[in-house]
Design a protein around this motif. Structure first.
Motif, short mmCIF file in Angstrom:
data_model
loop_
_atom_site.label_atom_id
_atom_site.label_comp_id
_atom_site.label_asym_id
_atom_site.label_seq_id
_atom_site.Cartn_x
_atom_site.Cartn_y
_atom_site.Cartn_z
N PRO A 28 0.81 -1.23 0.00
CA PRO A 28 0.00 0.00 0.00
C PRO A 28 0.84 1.28 0.00
O PRO A 28 0.46 2.26 -0.64
CB PRO A 28 -0.85 -0.12 1.27
N ASP A 29 1.98 1.27 0.71
CA ASP A 29 2.76 2.52 0.75
C ASP A 29 3.47 2.77 -0.58
O ASP A 29 3.83 3.90 -0.90
CB ASP A 29 3.74 2.54 1.93
N GLU A 30 3.62 1.73 -1.37
CA GLU A 30 4.27 1.89 -2.67
C GLU A 30 3.42 2.76 -3.61
O GLU A 30 3.94 3.42 -4.50
CB GLU A 30 4.47 0.50 -3.29
N ILE A 31 2.10 2.74 -3.41
CA ILE A 31 1.24 3.57 -4.27
C ILE A 31 0.59 4.70 -3.45
O ILE A 31 -0.47 5.19 -3.80
CB ILE A 31 0.18 2.72 -5.01
N ASP A 32 1.26 5.09 -2.36
CA ASP A 32 0.86 6.26 -1.57
C ASP A 32 -0.52 6.16 -0.95
O ASP A 32 -1.22 7.17 -0.81
CB ASP A 32 0.92 7.54 -2.43
N LEU A 33 -0.94 4.98 -0.57
CA LEU A 33 -2.21 4.87 0.15
C LEU A 33 -2.01 5.34 1.58
O LEU A 33 -0.90 5.25 2.11
CB LEU A 33 -2.71 3.42 0.12
N PRO A 34 -3.06 5.84 2.25
CA PRO A 34 -2.91 6.26 3.65
C PRO A 34 -2.46 5.09 4.51
O PRO A 34 -2.66 3.93 4.17
CB PRO A 34 -4.32 6.71 4.04
N GLU A 35 -1.87 5.42 5.66
CA GLU A 35 -1.27 4.38 6.49
C GLU A 35 -2.30 3.39 7.04
O GLU A 35 -1.95 2.30 7.47
CB GLU A 35 -0.49 5.01 7.65
N GLU A 36 -3.58 3.77 6.99
CA GLU A 36 -4.63 2.85 7.45
C GLU A 36 -4.73 1.61 6.55
O GLU A 36 -5.27 0.60 6.95
CB GLU A 36 -5.98 3.55 7.50
N PHE A 37 -4.21 1.74 5.33
CA PHE A 37 -4.18 0.59 4.44
C PHE A 37 -2.96 -0.24 4.80
O PHE A 37 -1.84 0.17 4.55
CB PHE A 37 -4.12 1.03 2.97
N GLY A 38 -3.19 -1.40 5.41
CA GLY A 38 -2.06 -2.17 5.91
C GLY A 38 -1.88 -3.52 5.24
O GLY A 38 -1.08 -4.33 5.68
N GLU A 39 -2.63 -3.75 4.18
CA GLU A 39 -2.55 -5.07 3.54
C GLU A 39 -2.15 -4.91 2.07
O GLU A 39 -2.41 -3.88 1.47
CB GLU A 39 -3.91 -5.78 3.66
N PRO A 40 -1.51 -5.96 1.51
CA PRO A 40 -1.10 -5.86 0.11
C PRO A 40 -2.32 -5.56 -0.78
O PRO A 40 -3.43 -5.98 -0.49
CB PRO A 40 -0.54 -7.25 -0.21
N VAL A 41 -2.07 -4.80 -1.83
CA VAL A 41 -3.13 -4.44 -2.76
C VAL A 41 -3.03 -5.38 -3.95
O VAL A 41 -2.01 -5.42 -4.63
CB VAL A 41 -2.96 -2.98 -3.23
N SER A 42 -4.08 -6.15 -4.18
CA SER A 42 -4.03 -7.03 -5.34
C SER A 42 -4.85 -6.41 -6.47
O SER A 42 -5.95 -5.91 -6.28
CB SER A 42 -4.48 -8.45 -4.98
N VAL A 43 -4.22 -6.40 -7.63
CA VAL A 43 -4.80 -5.72 -8.79
C VAL A 43 -4.88 -6.72 -9.94
O VAL A 43 -3.87 -7.35 -10.29
CB VAL A 43 -3.92 -4.51 -9.21
N HIS A 44 -6.07 -6.87 -10.48
CA HIS A 44 -6.25 -7.76 -11.63
C HIS A 44 -6.69 -6.90 -12.81
O HIS A 44 -7.64 -6.14 -12.71
CB HIS A 44 -7.30 -8.83 -11.31
N VAL A 45 -5.97 -7.00 -13.89
CA VAL A 45 -6.29 -6.22 -15.09
C VAL A 45 -6.72 -7.16 -16.20
O VAL A 45 -6.02 -8.09 -16.57
CB VAL A 45 -5.08 -5.38 -15.56
#
Ligand SMILES: [Zn+2]
Length: 171
Positions: A28-45
């Motif tokens: 989450p911090d890699e794409i500048d999400l607020p610190e409340e986002f604490g889990e990996p972001v999975s993206v399916h395109v």
């Protein structure tokens, strides 16, 4: 977010017509999400290329943890959202100025959809965040509301009213 580095790169060149699926997992911090986002972001395109344009159906899954508005217990908010981005080589012909079609960069046809993913994820967080409510609308908080919050609410009452109440209006 480091603008020079692509965090969720999608290559729009050299693709054959048809469907292409891409999967990413970013911190989450890699794409500048607020610190409340604490889990990996999975993206399916789900990329769909035709001769004239490339459509991306982007699905985002992650979660954020915010303190409950009532009791301050952590509340996990699952974030599941999706959106569509459309790219074309030349959108100057559309002319209406309201087209959401983006132009494929000629010299660097790999686009970064990190900002789009971040914005979509942030929009999923509701203004009101509580543990939950039962069928009658009563909060399902496990603990009572801390006194500190109650006291804060009381002091938030406008002190100017007290001054008005003291005035003797019957005079
Ligand atoms: Zn609560």
């Amino acid at each position: 977010m480091n603008k020079k580095q692509k965090h969720i790169p999608v290559r729009l060149s050299g693709l054959v017509d048809g469907r292409h699926e891409l999967d990413y997992s970013v911190a989450p911090d890699e794409i500048d999400l607020p610190e409340e986002f604490g889990e990996p972001v999975s993206v399916h395109v789900d990329l769909d290329k035709t001769h004239s344009q490339i459509a991306l159906h982007v699905q985002v899954e992650t979660a954020a943890t915010y303190p409950c508005d009532r009791c301050l217990d952590p509340v996990r908010i699952p974030v599941t959202t999706d959106f569509v981005l459309v790219y074309a080589h030349d959108n100057s012909g559309s002319g209406d100025g309201e087209s959401d079609i983006r132009e494929i960069p000629v010299h660097d046809p790999t686009v970064d959809i990190a900002e789009d993913v971040r914005d979509a994820a942030v929009l999923c967080i509701p203004m009101r965040r509580i543990c939950g409510e039962d069928a009658e609308g009563n909060p399902t908080c496990r603990k009572p509301i801390p006194d500190a919050i109650r006291a804060e609410k009381q002091t938030r009452e406008d002190p100017r009213w007290d001054a008005l109440k003291k005035l003797d209006l019957d005079r």
